[in-house]
Scaffold this motif. Structure first.
Motif, PDB file in Angstrom:
ATOM      1  N   ILE A 121       0.836  -1.199   0.000  1.00 42.67           N
ATOM      2  CA  ILE A 121       0.000   0.000   0.000  1.00 42.67           C
ATOM      3  C   ILE A 121       0.873   1.252   0.000  1.00 42.67           C
ATOM      4  O   ILE A 121       0.626   2.197  -0.756  1.00 42.67           O
ATOM      5  N   GLU A 122       1.897   1.268   0.844  1.00 42.92           N
ATOM      6  CA  GLU A 122       2.798   2.414   0.907  1.00 42.92           C
ATOM      7  C   GLU A 122       3.474   2.652  -0.439  1.00 42.92           C
ATOM      8  O   GLU A 122       3.569   3.796  -0.900  1.00 42.92           O
ATOM      9  N   ASN A 123       3.925   1.595  -1.088  1.00 46.90           N
ATOM     10  CA  ASN A 123       4.575   1.744  -2.394  1.00 46.90           C
ATOM     11  C   ASN A 123       3.605   2.252  -3.452  1.00 46.90           C
ATOM     12  O   ASN A 123       3.970   3.074  -4.295  1.00 46.90           O
ATOM     13  N   LEU A 124       2.370   1.774  -3.439  1.00 40.33           N
ATOM     14  CA  LEU A 124       1.377   2.251  -4.404  1.00 40.33           C
ATOM     15  C   LEU A 124       1.041   3.723  -4.177  1.00 40.33           C
ATOM     16  O   LEU A 124       0.863   4.475  -5.137  1.00 40.33           O
ATOM     17  N   LEU A 125       0.957   4.132  -2.918  1.00 39.34           N
ATOM     18  CA  LEU A 125       0.689   5.547  -2.642  1.00 39.34           C
ATOM     19  C   LEU A 125       1.878   6.419  -3.028  1.00 39.34           C
ATOM     20  O   LEU A 125       1.696   7.545  -3.501  1.00 39.34           O
ATOM     21  N   ASN A 129       2.267   9.783  -6.230  1.00 41.69           N
ATOM     22  CA  ASN A 129       2.883  11.085  -5.960  1.00 41.69           C
ATOM     23  C   ASN A 129       2.746  11.588  -4.526  1.00 41.69           C
ATOM     24  O   ASN A 129       2.777  12.785  -4.294  1.00 41.69           O
ATOM     25  N   TYR A 130       2.595  10.702  -3.564  1.00 43.98           N
ATOM     26  CA  TYR A 130       2.678  11.126  -2.169  1.00 43.98           C
ATOM     27  C   TYR A 130       4.143  11.054  -1.779  1.00 43.98           C
ATOM     28  O   TYR A 130       4.815  10.069  -2.064  1.00 43.98           O
ATOM     29  N   ALA A 131       4.643  12.111  -1.139  1.00 45.76           N
ATOM     30  CA  ALA A 131       6.062  12.179  -0.794  1.00 45.76           C
ATOM     31  C   ALA A 131       6.469  11.029   0.114  1.00 45.76           C
ATOM     32  O   ALA A 131       7.564  10.493   0.001  1.00 45.76           O
ATOM     33  N   ASP A 132       5.595  10.645   1.013  1.00 48.84           N
ATOM     34  CA  ASP A 132       5.862   9.561   1.945  1.00 48.84           C
ATOM     35  C   ASP A 132       4.525   9.155   2.537  1.00 48.84           C
ATOM     36  O   ASP A 132       3.536   9.877   2.415  1.00 48.84           O
ATOM     37  N   CYS A 133       4.470   8.021   3.183  1.00 48.05           N
ATOM     38  CA  CYS A 133       3.255   7.580   3.848  1.00 48.05           C
ATOM     39  C   CYS A 133       3.583   6.390   4.733  1.00 48.05           C
ATOM     40  O   CYS A 133       4.645   5.793   4.616  1.00 48.05           O
ATOM     41  N   VAL A 134       2.650   6.072   5.608  1.00 44.47           N
ATOM     42  CA  VAL A 134       2.779   4.883   6.436  1.00 44.47           C
ATOM     43  C   VAL A 134       1.376   4.321   6.645  1.00 44.47           C
ATOM     44  O   VAL A 134       0.428   5.066   6.833  1.00 44.47           O
ATOM     45  N   ALA A 148       0.274  16.200   4.137  1.00 44.57           N
ATOM     46  CA  ALA A 148      -0.801  17.014   3.580  1.00 44.57           C
ATOM     47  C   ALA A 148      -0.365  18.465   3.469  1.00 44.57           C
ATOM     48  O   ALA A 148       0.365  18.965   4.322  1.00 44.57           O
ATOM     49  N   PRO A 149      -0.830  19.142   2.430  1.00 43.48           N
ATOM     50  CA  PRO A 149      -0.548  20.570   2.328  1.00 43.48           C
ATOM     51  C   PRO A 149      -1.313  21.328   3.421  1.00 43.48           C
ATOM     52  O   PRO A 149      -2.191  20.768   4.073  1.00 43.48           O
ATOM     53  N   GLN A 157      -7.807  13.523  -3.749  1.00 47.17           N
ATOM     54  CA  GLN A 157      -6.693  12.816  -3.127  1.00 47.17           C
ATOM     55  C   GLN A 157      -7.190  11.734  -2.166  1.00 47.17           C
ATOM     56  O   GLN A 157      -6.666  10.627  -2.148  1.00 47.17           O
ATOM     57  N   VAL A 158      -8.217  12.058  -1.390  1.00 45.65           N
ATOM     58  CA  VAL A 158      -8.796  11.075  -0.476  1.00 45.65           C
ATOM     59  C   VAL A 158      -9.406   9.923  -1.275  1.00 45.65           C
ATOM     60  O   VAL A 158      -9.264   8.750  -0.909  1.00 45.65           O
ATOM     61  N   ALA A 159     -10.050  10.257  -2.399  1.00 45.37           N
ATOM     62  CA  ALA A 159     -10.632   9.219  -3.247  1.00 45.37           C
ATOM     63  C   ALA A 159      -9.556   8.320  -3.839  1.00 45.37           C
ATOM     64  O   ALA A 159      -9.746   7.096  -3.939  1.00 45.37           O
ATOM     65  N   ALA A 160      -8.410   8.885  -4.215  1.00 44.31           N
ATOM     66  CA  ALA A 160      -7.306   8.082  -4.760  1.00 44.31           C
ATOM     67  C   ALA A 160      -6.749   7.135  -3.697  1.00 44.31           C
ATOM     68  O   ALA A 160      -6.465   5.962  -3.979  1.00 44.31           O
ATOM     69  N   ILE A 161      -6.609   7.636  -2.474  1.00 45.27           N
ATOM     70  CA  ILE A 161      -6.129   6.786  -1.377  1.00 45.27           C
ATOM     71  C   ILE A 161      -7.136   5.671  -1.116  1.00 45.27           C
ATOM     72  O   ILE A 161      -6.771   4.502  -0.969  1.00 45.27           O
TER      73      ILE A 161
END
Length: 183
Positions: A121-125, A129-134, A148-149, A157-161
């Protein structure tokens, strides 16, 4: 001997449950469950997404965002390593029953599968184009923390996640919690 094995199994399960409770408490304390700004952010995101049942939380962090994500992944890995160590020690105990060994191996396998899914999931996000995630997967849902900006995540963006999570896992949008991490 039978009672000793049973007691060891019960003790191992109790330790795992206590660890999970502590991690949940620690997580909830870190993200401030009663933060009024978070409540406003949740309401705005829910209205923007109309039918989407996503929860958006805001977490303020004084450290740089990349440090937050690195530390979150490290803490997640440490807790899993501790749990695996406890399970392995339960199986290595002299006279451990086959049932205890099987239960421990199943728990270790489940943790490995969860870890692989979180990484995927982290790699797909990151690819979106998300700078980082967990990502954190639990029995009742999944939590994804993304940078988040200042104005917050958009409905798109929420829909993409949400799309990534529902496509890659068996979780529904109602089981997803998106945490906005702001610098």
């Amino acid at each position: 001997m039978k009672h000793v094995r049973r007691n060891i199994t019960i003790a191992a399960a109790l330790i795992l449950v206590c660890g999970a409770v502590y991690m949940n408490w620690s997580y909830n304390t870190q993200f401030g469950k009663s933060d009024p700004e978070r409540v406003k952010a949740e309401d705005a995101a829910a209205q923007a997404a109309n039918a989407e049942e996503d929860t958006v939380e805001t977490a303020a962090d004084t450290e740089p965002i990349s440090d937050y994500f690195s530390e979150a992944r490290l803490a997640r890995q440490r807790s899993r390593d501790e749990a695996v160590s406890l399970l392995e020690s339960a199986t290595a105990t002299d006279g451990a029953s086959q049932e205890t060994i099987d239960n421990a191996m199943n728990a270790i396998s489940a943790m490995a599968n969860t870890s692989m899914t979180e990484t995927q999931i982290e790699n797909l996000l990151l690819a979106k184009n998300y700078a980082d995630c967990v990502a954190y997967i639990s029995g009742d849902g999944i939590t994804v923390a993304v940078p988040a900006p200042e104005e917050g995540l958009t409905a798109e963006q929420v829909a993409a996640i949400t799309d990534v999570i529902t496509t890659e896992t068996a979780f529904t949008a109602a089981q997803l919690k998106v945490v906005e991490v702001k610098a």
